[in-house]
Structure formats: C-alpha cells, structure tokens
Enzyme design. Structure first.
Site, PDB file in Angstrom:
ATOM      1  N   ASN A   1       4.168   2.943  -4.038  1.00  0.00           N
ATOM      2  CA  ASN A   1       4.962   2.838  -4.937  1.00  0.00           C
ATOM      3  C   ASN A   1       6.422   2.104  -4.411  1.00  0.00           C
ATOM      4  O   ASN A   1       7.097   1.275  -5.170  1.00  0.00           O
ATOM      5  CB  ASN A   1       5.617   4.176  -5.427  1.00  0.00           C
TER       6      ASN A   1
ATOM      7  N   HIS B   1      -2.349   1.550   4.925  1.00  0.00           N
ATOM      8  CA  HIS B   1      -1.425   1.259   3.508  1.00  0.00           C
ATOM      9  C   HIS B   1      -2.493   1.683   2.291  1.00  0.00           C
ATOM     10  O   HIS B   1      -3.688   1.775   2.577  1.00  0.00           O
ATOM     11  CB  HIS B   1      -0.852  -0.037   3.401  1.00  0.00           C
TER      12      HIS B   1
ATOM     13  N   SER C   1      -4.818   0.801  -1.044  1.00  0.00           N
ATOM     14  CA  SER C   1      -5.773  -0.116  -1.192  1.00  0.00           C
ATOM     15  C   SER C   1      -4.902  -1.233  -2.053  1.00  0.00           C
ATOM     16  O   SER C   1      -5.347  -2.349  -1.810  1.00  0.00           O
ATOM     17  CB  SER C   1      -6.959   0.587  -1.694  1.00  0.00           C
TER      18      SER C   1
ATOM     19  N   GLU D   1       5.494  13.781   3.370  1.00  0.00           N
ATOM     20  CA  GLU D   1       6.456  13.649   2.418  1.00  0.00           C
ATOM     21  C   GLU D   1       5.557  13.556   1.268  1.00  0.00           C
ATOM     22  O   GLU D   1       4.919  12.405   0.619  1.00  0.00           O
ATOM     23  CB  GLU D   1       7.207  12.588   2.491  1.00  0.00           C
ATOM     24  N   LEU D   2       5.653  14.506   0.356  1.00  0.00           N
ATOM     25  CA  LEU D   2       4.501  14.681  -0.754  1.00  0.00           C
ATOM     26  C   LEU D   2       5.197  14.518  -2.073  1.00  0.00           C
ATOM     27  O   LEU D   2       6.350  13.944  -2.269  1.00  0.00           O
ATOM     28  CB  LEU D   2       3.805  15.962  -0.613  1.00  0.00           C
TER      29      LEU D   2
ATOM     30  N   CYS E   1       8.836   9.626  -5.953  1.00  0.00           N
ATOM     31  CA  CYS E   1       8.755  10.791  -5.764  1.00  0.00           C
ATOM     32  C   CYS E   1      10.204  11.767  -6.136  1.00  0.00           C
ATOM     33  O   CYS E   1      10.135  12.691  -6.493  1.00  0.00           O
ATOM     34  CB  CYS E   1       8.371  11.190  -4.262  1.00  0.00           C
TER      35      CYS E   1
ATOM     36  N   GLU F   1       3.798  17.176 -11.567  1.00  0.00           N
ATOM     37  CA  GLU F   1       4.672  16.057 -11.302  1.00  0.00           C
ATOM     38  C   GLU F   1       4.296  14.937 -12.280  1.00  0.00           C
ATOM     39  O   GLU F   1       2.961  14.699 -12.558  1.00  0.00           O
ATOM     40  CB  GLU F   1       4.579  15.525  -9.820  1.00  0.00           C
TER      41      GLU F   1
END
Length: 452
Positions: free
Chosen positions: A131, A155, A157, A228-229, A262, A358
């Site tokens: 993102n 990283h 895909s 960091e989710l 996020c 989310e």
C-alpha cells in the site's frame, strides 16, 4: 515469475523473476558478509550514505512514482508525495540519527561508572506490504542501516518493481555490496528464511494472519520481531469540534490511498448532538471525490487489485445483510480497472461482525455516540488498537481521550499520519513494537551495559 497487473487498466505489466534457492543463499551470504564490516563503520559514514540515498530518491522521484502508480494504482501526485516523504525520512535519520546512537551515562548509587551502549544485531528481514511500497520500506531501511545492521526485503508480490527500484537507489548511493537486498520470493519461502541463523530479527507490516505466522515462527526461533498489523481506526467528533473542518478531513482520511491505509479513519463515531450536521457535510465531501486515471489530477485511483476491490464489495454486502444501510456509493463504475466509488454505511449494528473488521477500501462506517463515555467505549470495542483521530475543543475531553483511547497513536483535531520523529505502531491485534524516531532505531539494536 511475478506478474504485475496495472489495476487502472487490468492489463498485465512487467514480469519479474522469482529467486531460486541458490539466489536466496547468495543474498543471505552477502548480507552476512556486509554486516561484519558495516557494523564497524562509524555512524557519521552510515549517516552520509542515508543522505546520498535521499539524493537518489529525489533525483528519480518521477520514475519511482510512475512505477508505484502502475503496480498498485495510487495517484501520481500521492506517489510523488510518498517518494518525497522517503527522502525526508532518510534525511531525518542522516541528520539526527547519530545522536540517537550515543552511549547513555547511567547514575549509580555507589558511584560505579556505568554506560549503556547501542550495538548492531545483524541482518534483519523486512516483510512489507504494497500500500505504501516505498515509505513502508524506507522507515525500516533508514534506521536499520544507520544502526549498523543490514537489510533484506521481502516485498509484496504486486510491487516487485518498487522493490527493485529501492535497491537501485541504495546501490546508486554507493552502498557496499549486500547492505540492502530484495529477496524476490513468495510468502511460502519466508519461514525457511527466518529460520536461517544469519537472520537475527524481522519486522512485518501487513495482515493479522501474516503477522501471526511470523510471530509464531520468530517466537519458536527466539528472534526479535516488530509487527505493524491492521487497524480500524476511530474518528471521533464531539459537539465542540469544527464540523466543517472535521468532515473535510474525515473524507480525506477515509479515501487516502483509496482507503488502503492501516491508519485511514474507518469508523466515524459522532456525538448524537452533531451527528446529522456532520453526516450532511461528510456525505457532501465523499460525493465530491473525483475518481479516474491515477496519472490524472484526481482524488482517487483504483484499488490495488481486482481481488482487493472484490473483498471490499463483499464486506459491504455482508454489512448490509447484518442490518447496516448503504447510504450511497461502494459501486463499481463503468470503467476498466479495479475501481470502487467512495461510500458510507450507516446504522451499522454495534454487535455486527463487520463492525469488528477492517474495511480496507473507500467505504466509511458511521456510528452515533450518546456521550464521551459511549464514544470511548465504541472506539475501543474492536480487536485493533493502531491509530485514532479525535475532534474536540474541550480540554477535559482531550485529556479523557488521551488517557482512555486504546491505541498506539492519537491525532487531535487533525488527520493521523506517520512522521519520522514520532513512534509509529499499535497495541492489541494491531501489533507490537514501534517504528520511526529513536524508538524505531533502537528496536533492532542490542543494549549493552558497561560497568566500570
């Protein structure tokens, strides 16, 4: 091969090779070799390298931005801003980082001389999302290299072109061989790489599921990890707030990066006394969002992929089945690409499963709060605790929010954003550990006590 797809057109982009076992081994060996010398390099020389990497980002900003647009669909103007933010973050650590590495003198009761030293750990694996394909990496890269560690990047895909471009920037700056490399691998290869003794720690930004897998693996291996989710950040508006400004910022915060951030504001929690007035303004701002070719001067491009768009569409349909009302939007416009119009869900039942999820797209959920206690309770009634934004001119309310909101970050009368100087990270199922500032730098350094 990694096959990229331009989400604005649906057309295939560049096909990029996947590393085989021999390539992975070569990169791990190069990282280990580089660290043994880099750890002894003076901090001012490490800082100078960061400044040169910043120069490379600035020199190549337009090319870098175009790669991000083609790979994950963000608007060209926001991609340029992201590249500029990377340069600023690198310069922050180049200028202020060496002071963060200075030994700390410890006062002891018996007068024994004592110091605490920050020492590098070794090669660190970063598992990063699509993102913010440059900034997410740079906020790991800058403190990692400054601290005397070396970096290996896994990283996403769909952003392998961005990954290669970052490596190019580091190489152009004159970095030693092996100091920062891209591991062009798929997720299935991560566990074996983590298990390699040359990898000393890991950091991941991504989904709860990916974070749980990496946490399990690093826990079993007794290796340090920062996670960091996800987040379902509340945006709380109280009666004393400037409603015009709050509504304008709320729309910007919801559709930023096509809602794929996020720390996007996702749940609008509005005091009942100003709910209707806020909704009127917010709806107008959301309806005014312009959508189109991300290379044009528009507010929002497509989502990152057709899969991501369909996930949001399914979540909206699920919310409606649970009793929510779609006020408008969340439609697939008659144009090629993974586009979705901004939308607003109202009357979402508080006990609905969707209220706990989310929404990673440009659709907001609105909730009505009876008072400040109700607003705080609703804000905290999710498994996440990443960020939040609160809008009030009342000092007492501000104090309550700062004390009682269960989140790693709180923005007051502004949109939440990451900045190089401040700690970034969450609590609960949003992860643990911190990025940025001295806190992010120190996460992957050994703290050594010296007595005498």
């Amino acid at each position: 091969m990694f096959q990229t797809t331009n989400p604005a057109t649906g057309q295939p982009g560049e096909a990029l090779p996947i590393d085989d076992e021999a390539a992975i081994e070569a990169k791990l060996a190069a990282a280990d070799k580089a660290w043994r010398k880099w750890r002894l390099t003076p901090a001012d020389e490490r800082a100078a390298l960061l400044a040169r990497i910043a120069d490379a980002f600035e020199h190549e900003r337009e090319r870098l931005a175009r790669i991000a647009v083609c790979e994950m669909g963000k608007t060209y103007k926001s991609a340029l801003a992201e590249v500029d933010k990377c340069a600023a973050g690198l310069r922050h650590y180049a200028e202020h980082g060496p002071a963060m590495l200075e030994p700390v003198t410890i006062a002891t009761a018996d007068g024994t001389p004592a110091r605490a030293l920050w020492r590098p750990m070794g090669p660190v694996l970063a598992i990063m999302p699509w993102n913010f394909p440059y900034w997410q990496v740079v906020r790991f890269l800058a403190p990692t290299l400054l601290g005397g560690n070396v970096g290996l990047l896994k990283h996403a895909s769909i952003t392998q072109g961005c990954a290669q471009a970052i490596v190019e920037m580091v190489d152009k700056a004159g970095a030693p061989a092996g100091l920062f490399q891209n591991l062009a691998v798929k997720s299935q290869a991560v566990e074996a790489i983590l298990a390699d003794d040359r990898i000393v720690a890991a950091t991941l930004t991504g989904s709860e599921g990916a974070g749980a897998k990496v946490a399990e693996a690093t826990g079993r291996l007794l290796k340090k990890v920062v996670l960091e989710l996800g987040g379902s950040d509340p945006f709380i508006v109280m009666p004393s707030a400037d409603l015009d400004e709050a509504a304008k910022v709320a729309a910007k915060a919801r559709i930023q990066n096509a809602g794929q951030s996020c720390i996007c504001a996702k749940r609008m929690i509005i005091h009942t006394d100003v709910y209707d007035a806020f909704l009127e303004r917010f709806e107008a701002a959301m309806r005014a969002v312009t959508i189109g070719d991300p290379m044009d001067d528009v507010d929002m491009g497509p989502l990152s992929s057709f899969e991501q768009r369909d996930t949001v569409v399914d979540q909206v349909a699920k919310a409606q089945a649970e009793g929510a009302r779609l006020l408008f939007g969340a439609e697939q416009p008659p144009m090629p690409g993974a586009y979705l119009t901004p939308g607003i869900l109202v009357d979402v039942p508080r006990d609905a499963p969707t209220a706990q999820e989310e929404l990673f797209g440009p659709v907001a959920m609105l909730f009505r709060a009876a008072d400040i206690d109700d607003a705080i309770a609703l804000a905290n009634d999710v498994p996440f605790g990443l960020g939040s934004s609160v809008w009030t001119q009342d000092a007492g309310e501000r104090e309550r929010f700062e004390r009682d909101i269960a989140a790693g970050m709180i923005a007051v009368n502004r949109m939440l954003a990451s900045i190089p100087e401040a700690p970034f990270g969450g609590i609960k199922r949003s992860g643990h550990g911190r990025e940025l500032g001295p806190w992010g730098l120190h996460e992957f350094l050994n703290l050594t006590a010296v007595l005498g």
